[in-house]
Design a protein around this motif. Structure first.
Motif, PDB file in Angstrom:
ATOM      1  N   ALA A 225      28.138  65.206  -9.159  1.00  5.91           N
ATOM      2  CA  ALA A 225      26.738  65.642  -9.125  1.00  5.91           C
ATOM      3  C   ALA A 225      25.937  64.838  -8.108  1.00  5.91           C
ATOM      4  O   ALA A 225      25.005  65.346  -7.502  1.00  5.91           O
ATOM      5  CB  ALA A 225      26.123  65.507 -10.511  1.00  5.91           C
ATOM      6  N   LEU A 226      26.302  63.588  -7.902  1.00  6.99           N
ATOM      7  CA  LEU A 226      25.594  62.755  -6.926  1.00  6.99           C
ATOM      8  C   LEU A 226      26.073  62.994  -5.502  1.00  6.99           C
ATOM      9  O   LEU A 226      25.260  63.075  -4.568  1.00  6.99           O
ATOM     10  CB  LEU A 226      25.774  61.266  -7.272  1.00  6.99           C
TER      11      LEU A 226
ATOM     12  N   LEU B 129      28.176  65.603  -4.119  1.00 13.28           N
ATOM     13  CA  LEU B 129      28.268  66.955  -3.561  1.00 13.28           C
ATOM     14  C   LEU B 129      27.019  67.358  -2.775  1.00 13.28           C
ATOM     15  O   LEU B 129      27.152  67.896  -1.666  1.00 13.28           O
ATOM     16  CB  LEU B 129      28.585  67.974  -4.652  1.00 13.28           C
ATOM     17  N   PRO B 130      25.827  67.102  -3.286  1.00 11.64           N
ATOM     18  CA  PRO B 130      24.639  67.450  -2.467  1.00 11.64           C
ATOM     19  C   PRO B 130      24.604  66.675  -1.144  1.00 11.64           C
ATOM     20  O   PRO B 130      24.207  67.216  -0.107  1.00 11.64           O
ATOM     21  CB  PRO B 130      23.458  67.071  -3.357  1.00 11.64           C
ATOM     22  N   MET B 131      25.032  65.406  -1.168  1.00  8.85           N
ATOM     23  CA  MET B 131      25.031  64.623   0.082  1.00  8.85           C
ATOM     24  C   MET B 131      26.028  65.209   1.081  1.00  8.85           C
ATOM     25  O   MET B 131      25.743  65.280   2.277  1.00  8.85           O
ATOM     26  CB  MET B 131      25.415  63.166  -0.223  1.00  8.85           C
ATOM     27  N   TRP B 132      27.225  65.605   0.619  1.00  8.37           N
ATOM     28  CA  TRP B 132      28.217  66.173   1.508  1.00  8.37           C
ATOM     29  C   TRP B 132      27.733  67.512   2.083  1.00  8.37           C
ATOM     30  O   TRP B 132      27.990  67.814   3.238  1.00  8.37           O
ATOM     31  CB  TRP B 132      29.548  66.371   0.786  1.00  8.37           C
ATOM     32  N   GLU B 133      27.045  68.301   1.260  1.00  7.29           N
ATOM     33  CA  GLU B 133      26.490  69.559   1.743  1.00  7.29           C
ATOM     34  C   GLU B 133      25.458  69.325   2.839  1.00  7.29           C
ATOM     35  O   GLU B 133      25.419  70.030   3.831  1.00  7.29           O
ATOM     36  CB  GLU B 133      25.880  70.350   0.583  1.00  7.29           C
ATOM     37  N   MET B 134      24.620  68.294   2.638  1.00  9.80           N
ATOM     38  CA  MET B 134      23.583  67.988   3.650  1.00  9.80           C
ATOM     39  C   MET B 134      24.265  67.508   4.939  1.00  9.80           C
ATOM     40  O   MET B 134      23.805  67.822   6.041  1.00  9.80           O
ATOM     41  CB  MET B 134      22.636  66.918   3.123  1.00  9.80           C
TER      42      MET B 134
END
Length: 170
Positions: free
Chosen positions: A158-159, A161-166
């Motif tokens: 949850a922490l 995955l959003p960073m990798w997407e960005m």
């Protein structure tokens, strides 16, 4: 719904149903039965040792056993004692006491050493309960480890995955 269930299980009929059905569960039922038999044997031993007669002993155990289903079983046992049957015969008729307890009580009644037999049975079942608790805790330990590991994995995903997407967008 939860409030209704709690209300139902606080009533004698609901409590009886719950106690009876908990005893039918595979592992929990066996565990609960052993706890009840150990408690029954220990209480019976203590009362018999102090000179309380059998009918009074059964009345006291019935009130303090902590299980409505077994309280009814003890009531049937009480009735059979009043009819003149031996304690072992009454236990056998209920169908809810283990053969070991029945045999030991029968031997104790015939030999006049009921106290010693009840003490032996209560010690045996208390030891069995202790072993079951140890076994259950050793089985639960790996399950808790896997569940906590899964929760940590979900938190990490949850922490990150959003960073990798960005980073992929840039």
């Amino acid at each position: 719904v939860t409030g209704a269930a709690i209300y139902y299980f606080k009533k004698p009929k609901g409590r009886y149903w719950l106690d009876e059905n908990l005893l039918k569960l595979p592992v929990i039922g066996t565990f609960l039965q052993k706890v009840i038999i150990a408690r029954f044997s220990r209480l019976f031993y203590t009362m018999n040792r102090t000179g309380v007669n059998i009918t009074e002993t059964l009345e006291i155990i019935q009130k303090s056993i902590g299980n409505m289903f077994y309280a009814k079983v003890i009531e049937k046992l009480y009735d059979s004692i009043l009819k003149g049957e031996s304690l072992a015969e009454g236990m056998r008729k209920t169908g809810q006491f283990p053969e070991l307890l029945i045999d030991m009580v029968s031997i104790g009644e015939k030999s006049g050493s009921l106290d010693d037999m009840l003490l032996s049975v209560s010690n045996f079942y208390e030891e069995e309960v202790s072993e079951m608790v140890e076994n259950m805790s050793s089985l639960i330990e790996p399950i808790i480890t896997v569940v906590l590991g899964g929760m940590v994995l979900l938190l990490a995903l949850a922490l990150f995955l959003p960073m990798w997407e960005m980073m992929n967008i840039m």
